[in-house]
Design an enzyme around this catalytic site. Structure first.
Site, PDB file in Angstrom:
ATOM      1  N   LYS A   1      -3.222   8.393   3.016  1.00  0.00           N
ATOM      2  CA  LYS A   1      -4.435   8.214   3.833  1.00  0.00           C
ATOM      3  C   LYS A   1      -4.232   8.745   5.253  1.00  0.00           C
ATOM      4  CE  LYS A   1      -7.279   6.185   0.838  1.00  0.00           C
ATOM      5  NZ  LYS A   1      -8.335   7.025   0.196  1.00  0.00           N
TER       6      LYS A   1
ATOM      7  N   TYR B   1       0.854  -1.205   0.000  1.00  0.00           N
ATOM      8  CA  TYR B   1       0.000   0.000   0.000  1.00  0.00           C
ATOM      9  C   TYR B   1       0.889   1.255   0.000  1.00  0.00           C
ATOM     10  CZ  TYR B   1      -4.390   2.545   0.736  1.00  0.00           C
ATOM     11  OH  TYR B   1      -5.489   3.373   0.592  1.00  0.00           O
TER      12      TYR B   1
HETATM   13  P1  NAD Z   1     -12.992   3.497  -7.895  1.00  0.00           P
HETATM   14  O1  NAD Z   1     -11.908   3.250  -8.901  1.00  0.00           O
HETATM   15  O2  NAD Z   1     -14.341   3.062  -8.227  1.00  0.00           O
HETATM   16  O3  NAD Z   1     -13.000   5.021  -7.459  1.00  0.00           O
HETATM   17  C1  NAD Z   1     -11.853   5.840  -7.452  1.00  0.00           C
HETATM   18  C2  NAD Z   1     -12.266   7.132  -8.106  1.00  0.00           C
HETATM   19  O4  NAD Z   1     -11.215   8.099  -8.054  1.00  0.00           O
HETATM   20  C3  NAD Z   1     -12.626   6.958  -9.596  1.00  0.00           C
HETATM   21  O5  NAD Z   1     -13.941   7.388  -9.820  1.00  0.00           O
HETATM   22  C4  NAD Z   1     -11.619   7.858 -10.299  1.00  0.00           C
HETATM   23  O6  NAD Z   1     -12.157   8.458 -11.451  1.00  0.00           O
HETATM   24  C5  NAD Z   1     -11.359   8.886  -9.201  1.00  0.00           C
HETATM   25  N1  NAD Z   1     -10.155   9.692  -9.445  1.00  0.00           N
HETATM   26  C6  NAD Z   1      -8.856   9.295  -9.529  1.00  0.00           C
HETATM   27  N2  NAD Z   1      -8.069  10.353  -9.814  1.00  0.00           N
HETATM   28  C7  NAD Z   1      -8.885  11.445  -9.914  1.00  0.00           C
HETATM   29  C8  NAD Z   1      -8.674  12.829 -10.213  1.00  0.00           C
HETATM   30  N3  NAD Z   1      -7.451  13.312 -10.483  1.00  0.00           N
HETATM   31  N4  NAD Z   1      -9.754  13.659 -10.234  1.00  0.00           N
HETATM   32  C9  NAD Z   1     -10.992  13.183  -9.983  1.00  0.00           C
HETATM   33  N5  NAD Z   1     -11.264  11.885  -9.713  1.00  0.00           N
HETATM   34  C10 NAD Z   1     -10.214  11.030  -9.679  1.00  0.00           C
HETATM   35  O7  NAD Z   1     -12.450   2.762  -6.556  1.00  0.00           O
HETATM   36  P2  NAD Z   1     -13.009   2.760  -5.058  1.00  0.00           P
HETATM   37  O8  NAD Z   1     -12.368   1.584  -4.441  1.00  0.00           O
HETATM   38  O9  NAD Z   1     -14.472   2.905  -5.037  1.00  0.00           O
HETATM   39  O10 NAD Z   1     -12.299   4.058  -4.427  1.00  0.00           O
HETATM   40  C11 NAD Z   1     -13.015   5.101  -3.789  1.00  0.00           C
HETATM   41  C12 NAD Z   1     -12.314   5.495  -2.482  1.00  0.00           C
HETATM   42  O11 NAD Z   1     -12.422   4.425  -1.556  1.00  0.00           O
HETATM   43  C13 NAD Z   1     -10.828   5.820  -2.603  1.00  0.00           C
HETATM   44  O12 NAD Z   1     -10.521   6.924  -1.776  1.00  0.00           O
HETATM   45  C14 NAD Z   1     -10.177   4.578  -2.041  1.00  0.00           C
HETATM   46  O13 NAD Z   1      -8.900   4.852  -1.519  1.00  0.00           O
HETATM   47  C15 NAD Z   1     -11.157   4.222  -0.964  1.00  0.00           C
HETATM   48  N6  NAD Z   1     -11.078   2.871  -0.434  1.00  0.00           N
HETATM   49  C16 NAD Z   1     -11.166   1.791  -1.264  1.00  0.00           C
HETATM   50  C17 NAD Z   1     -11.100   0.505  -0.748  1.00  0.00           C
HETATM   51  C18 NAD Z   1     -11.181  -0.719  -1.633  1.00  0.00           C
HETATM   52  O14 NAD Z   1     -10.732  -1.789  -1.228  1.00  0.00           O
HETATM   53  N7  NAD Z   1     -11.749  -0.617  -2.843  1.00  0.00           N
HETATM   54  C19 NAD Z   1     -10.960   0.327   0.646  1.00  0.00           C
HETATM   55  C20 NAD Z   1     -10.877   1.445   1.473  1.00  0.00           C
HETATM   56  C21 NAD Z   1     -10.944   2.722   0.921  1.00  0.00           C
HETATM   57  O1  0WE Z   2      -7.157   2.918  -1.633  1.00  0.00           O
HETATM   58  C1  0WE Z   2      -7.190   1.888  -2.267  1.00  0.00           C
HETATM   59  C2  0WE Z   2      -6.857   1.896  -3.738  1.00  0.00           C
HETATM   60  C3  0WE Z   2      -5.808   2.921  -4.036  1.00  0.00           C
HETATM   61  C4  0WE Z   2      -5.216   2.940  -5.417  1.00  0.00           C
HETATM   62  C5  0WE Z   2      -5.190   1.856  -6.273  1.00  0.00           C
HETATM   63  C6  0WE Z   2      -4.590   1.981  -7.525  1.00  0.00           C
HETATM   64  C7  0WE Z   2      -4.491   0.838  -8.474  1.00  0.00           C
HETATM   65  C8  0WE Z   2      -4.249   1.257  -9.896  1.00  0.00           C
HETATM   66  C9  0WE Z   2      -4.610   4.110  -5.798  1.00  0.00           C
HETATM   67  N1  0WE Z   2      -4.014   4.248  -7.004  1.00  0.00           N
HETATM   68  C10 0WE Z   2      -4.000   3.210  -7.859  1.00  0.00           C
HETATM   69  N2  0WE Z   2      -3.362   3.390  -9.049  1.00  0.00           N
HETATM   70  C11 0WE Z   2      -3.400   2.470 -10.037  1.00  0.00           C
HETATM   71  O2  0WE Z   2      -2.755   2.648 -11.100  1.00  0.00           O
HETATM   72  N3  0WE Z   2      -7.509   0.719  -1.613  1.00  0.00           N
HETATM   73  C12 0WE Z   2      -7.748   0.752  -0.186  1.00  0.00           C
HETATM   74  C13 0WE Z   2      -7.529  -0.604  -2.263  1.00  0.00           C
HETATM   75  C14 0WE Z   2      -6.186  -1.214  -2.079  1.00  0.00           C
HETATM   76  O3  0WE Z   2      -5.157  -0.852  -2.875  1.00  0.00           O
HETATM   77  C15 0WE Z   2      -4.033  -1.558  -2.430  1.00  0.00           C
HETATM   78  C16 0WE Z   2      -4.392  -2.365  -1.341  1.00  0.00           C
HETATM   79  C17 0WE Z   2      -5.769  -2.135  -1.112  1.00  0.00           C
HETATM   80  C18 0WE Z   2      -6.591  -2.745  -0.035  1.00  0.00           C
HETATM   81  C19 0WE Z   2      -2.728  -1.534  -2.905  1.00  0.00           C
HETATM   82  C20 0WE Z   2      -1.763  -2.353  -2.300  1.00  0.00           C
HETATM   83  C21 0WE Z   2      -2.119  -3.140  -1.212  1.00  0.00           C
HETATM   84  C22 0WE Z   2      -3.418  -3.155  -0.728  1.00  0.00           C
END
Ligand code: NAD
Ligand code: 0WE
Length: 261
Positions: A162, A155
């Site tokens: 974060k 991560y």
């Molecule tokens: P997702 O890919 O559906 O959403 C990520 C969004 O970020 C996308 O809509 C993308 O267009 C937007 N984004 C990226 N760069 C941007 C920019 N420059 N301007 C505007 N928008 C931008 O994935 P998700 O998992 O739904 O992620 C949403 C949030 O949840 C993130 O903050 C992520 O860190 C957090 N999160 C995700 C997880 C997981 O496991 N999926 C767990 C905990 C927290």
């Molecule tokens: O916040 C996230 C996703 C964050 C994320 C993921 C990507 C993948 C593709 C941010 N930037 C990018 N850029 C890319 O090009 N999560 C909480 C999901 C997540 O991401 C991980 C995790 C978990 C959980 C990455 C490494 C290890 C664990």
């Protein structure tokens, strides 16, 4: 009467129907909120527009949060379309893929800046123009992950971003409390979304949660949505500056034993 009847919510971060922001949007819509959406780039407009229209939204606007002019134009459009509004959801994160693996000490200066800019500074950047438009009782919600507190392999720079995001939630909550605007984060467990699908080993993380979390399962976008609904509603009128876990209990575990005994 829904919990959010008569409320307007602006949602940043829907990419497709698997986005956590879409789970939140469905929960808000079910409780009577009027929704507006932003998208990043034309490719995602094709996905976001039909989703928005499926729940009767007429406000769909581009916004790359790394661009101040796009943020300004967004809030000018919000002011014109809605005047005041009530709820701001920030569900945006990004780091270069090559920073999400290998040694953390190899994090580059541009990679650090990009991850912190998109994933942490952007909450501050969108809050500033939102403040004069938010009604008292308003709620700002962002999404975070446990990798801010403890090491989650790979991560890396996102954990640092974060941590900055969570600290920002507390400082924003302090600033905006006197105006009765609340700021909170939801710390979600791993969920298969577009952002997660670019992560190597994500499947094994989901599998591990099925045996190691107290609830012996993963969480869904809808479960994050219902917690966001609570934070957005007057049910949470006394809650600000908090990080609420929606992770099937993962964060409470201090040691893992092979067998339950
Ligand atoms: P997702 O890919 O559906 O959403 C990520 C969004 O970020 C996308 O809509 C993308 O267009 C937007 N984004 C990226 N760069 C941007 C920019 N420059 N301007 C505007 N928008 C931008 O994935 P998700 O998992 O739904 O992620 C949403 C949030 O949840 C993130 O903050 C992520 O860190 C957090 N999160 C995700 C997880 C997981 O496991 N999926 C767990 C905990 C927290
Ligand atoms: O916040 C996230 C996703 C964050 C994320 C993921 C990507 C993948 C593709 C941010 N930037 C990018 N850029 C890319 O090009 N999560 C909480 C999901 C997540 O991401 C991980 C995790 C978990 C959980 C990455 C490494 C290890 C664990």
């Amino acid at each position: 009467m829904g919990l959010l009847s008569g409320k307007k919510a602006l949602i940043l971060g829907v990419a497709n129907d698997r986005s956590i922001a879409w789970g939140i949007s469905k929960a808000f819509h079910q409780e009577g909120a009027e929704l507006g959406f932003t998208f990043l780039g034309e490719a995602l407009e094709k996905r976001v527009r039909p989703l928005a229209e499926s729940i009767g939204s007429k406000f769909i606007f581009p916004c790359d949060v790394s661009q101040d002019d796009q943020i300004n134009q967004l809030f000018q459009a919000v002011a014109k379309q809605w005047g005041k509004f009530d709820i701001l959801v920030h569900a945006i994160a990004f780091a270069n893929k090559d920073e999400l693996g290998g040694f953390f000490y190899n994090t580059s200066r541009p990679g650090f800046h990009l991850a912190l800019d998109i994933s942490a500074y952007s909450l501050i950047a969108v809050t500033r123009p939102a403040v004069p438009l938010l009604n008292p009782g308003g709620s700002i919600i962002t999404l975070t992950y446990y990798g801010s507190e403890k090491v989650v392999p790979n991560y890396n720079i996102m954990g640092v971003a974060k941590a900055a995001l969570e600290a920002s939630v507390r400082y924003l909550a302090y600033d905006l409390g006197p105006q009765q605007i609340r700021v909170n984060a939801i710390s979600a467990g791993p969920i298969k979304t577009l952002a997660a699908s670019g992560v190597s080993g994500f499947k094994s993380m989901l599998k591990a949660s099925e045996t190691t979390t107290p609830l012996k399962r993963n969480v869904s976008q809808d479960e994050v949505g219902s917690t966001a609904l609570y934070l957005a509603s007057s049910l949470a009128s006394g809650v600000t500056g908090e990080i609420i876990f929606v992770d099937a209990g993962a964060n409470i575990i201090g040691m893992q034993l092979d067998k339950e005994n």
